[in-house]
Design a protein around this motif. Sequence first.
Motif, PDB file in Angstrom:
ATOM      1  N   GLN A 182     -10.830  -0.311 -45.842  1.00 17.95           N
ATOM      2  CA  GLN A 182      -9.560   0.391 -45.750  1.00 17.95           C
ATOM      3  C   GLN A 182      -8.516  -0.064 -46.767  1.00 17.95           C
ATOM      4  OE1 GLN A 182      -8.962   3.112 -43.866  1.00 17.95           O
ATOM      5  NE2 GLN A 182     -11.135   2.953 -43.530  1.00 17.95           N
ATOM      6  N   THR A 183      -8.361  -1.351 -46.959  1.00 15.69           N
ATOM      7  CA  THR A 183      -7.255  -1.806 -47.779  1.00 15.69           C
ATOM      8  C   THR A 183      -7.538  -3.166 -48.395  1.00 15.69           C
ATOM      9  OG1 THR A 183      -4.853  -2.126 -47.776  1.00 15.69           O
ATOM     10  CG2 THR A 183      -6.017  -2.874 -45.833  1.00 15.69           C
ATOM     11  N   ASP A 184      -6.833  -3.517 -49.444  1.00 17.98           N
ATOM     12  CA  ASP A 184      -6.958  -4.862 -49.998  1.00 17.98           C
ATOM     13  C   ASP A 184      -5.770  -5.689 -49.527  1.00 17.98           C
ATOM     14  OD1 ASP A 184      -4.765  -4.271 -51.585  1.00 17.98           O
ATOM     15  OD2 ASP A 184      -5.877  -4.177 -53.455  1.00 17.98           O
ATOM     16  N   ARG A 186      -7.165  10.390 -48.690  1.00 17.16           N
ATOM     17  CA  ARG A 186      -8.528  10.386 -48.130  1.00 17.16           C
ATOM     18  C   ARG A 186      -8.909  11.790 -47.669  1.00 17.16           C
ATOM     19  NH1 ARG A 186     -13.113   9.612 -47.838  1.00 17.16           N
ATOM     20  NH2 ARG A 186     -14.209   8.107 -46.588  1.00 17.16           N
ATOM     21  N   TRP A 246      -2.514   6.808 -48.219  1.00 20.62           N
ATOM     22  CA  TRP A 246      -3.965   6.755 -48.076  1.00 20.62           C
ATOM     23  C   TRP A 246      -4.537   7.841 -47.171  1.00 20.62           C
ATOM     24  CZ3 TRP A 246      -7.844   5.679 -50.785  1.00 20.62           C
ATOM     25  CH2 TRP A 246      -9.105   5.510 -50.237  1.00 20.62           C
ATOM     26  N   MET A 287     -17.883   2.274 -49.934  1.00 22.38           N
ATOM     27  CA  MET A 287     -17.068   1.260 -50.602  1.00 22.38           C
ATOM     28  C   MET A 287     -17.989   0.444 -51.499  1.00 22.38           C
ATOM     29  SD  MET A 287     -14.019   1.818 -49.631  1.00 22.38           S
ATOM     30  CE  MET A 287     -13.176   0.380 -50.247  1.00 22.38           C
ATOM     31  N   HIS A 311      -5.191   0.777 -51.592  1.00 23.01           N
ATOM     32  CA  HIS A 311      -6.583   1.229 -51.540  1.00 23.01           C
ATOM     33  C   HIS A 311      -6.979   1.614 -52.961  1.00 23.01           C
ATOM     34  CE1 HIS A 311      -6.114   1.707 -47.126  1.00 23.01           C
ATOM     35  NE2 HIS A 311      -4.865   1.949 -47.477  1.00 23.01           N
ATOM     36  N   ASP A 342      -0.749   2.363 -49.468  1.00 25.69           N
ATOM     37  CA  ASP A 342      -1.156   2.491 -48.071  1.00 25.69           C
ATOM     38  C   ASP A 342      -0.508   3.708 -47.408  1.00 25.69           C
ATOM     39  OD1 ASP A 342      -2.660   1.444 -45.840  1.00 25.69           O
ATOM     40  OD2 ASP A 342      -0.737   0.837 -44.977  1.00 25.69           O
TER      41      ASP A 342
END
Length: 186
Positions: free
Chosen positions: A6-8, A86, A82, A103, A13, A79
């Motif tokens: 989902q995220t760093d 998406r 996103w 991913m 993203h 975020d």
Amino acid sequence: MTMNAQTDMAGTHWVFGYGSLIWNPGFPHVSAQQGLLRGAHRSLSIVSTHHRGTSERPGLVFGLARGGACRGMVFEVADADWTAVRAYLEAREQVTSVYRDVMRPVRLTDGRMVGALAFVVDENHEQFAGRLSLDQQVAMVRAGVGLSGRNIDYVINTARHLESLGIRDHQLMALVAMLEGDAEAA
């Protein structure tokens, strides 16, 4: 490094583009830079009956096929954007479910390794054409026109943008030379 789907750590993203996403991402992003994805390569191997062709006159679009490596563009998405990005990518890329959205680790040109959303071809899907000869590719690309326009424009646009980024794709450039040679002979 653990890939978070989902995220760093920074709350952003990443999306890996290897075809038309390079020159037409169509979504908001806070940064973009080149990146290298290992384990898959750019392949003009997906029969298009929607975006770049029809069932009567199919075209070809790019996919990430197993093996090798691929240089492309990696887009950083905030975020807050996103969910919408998406959904946009799902509608754009998954019209016929020929891709698996996964991913993958991607090495950015600044040296960082990030987990990026990538659309990898489902090689068991009926639209996966596999390895086609250049002559077969030329015939399909020249004939294909779909909802997103002429297949030849898609292929040449992608090649020119890769070239402007300094990304070498010898197979694609050989195809473009044949397509442009056909256009000059006509």
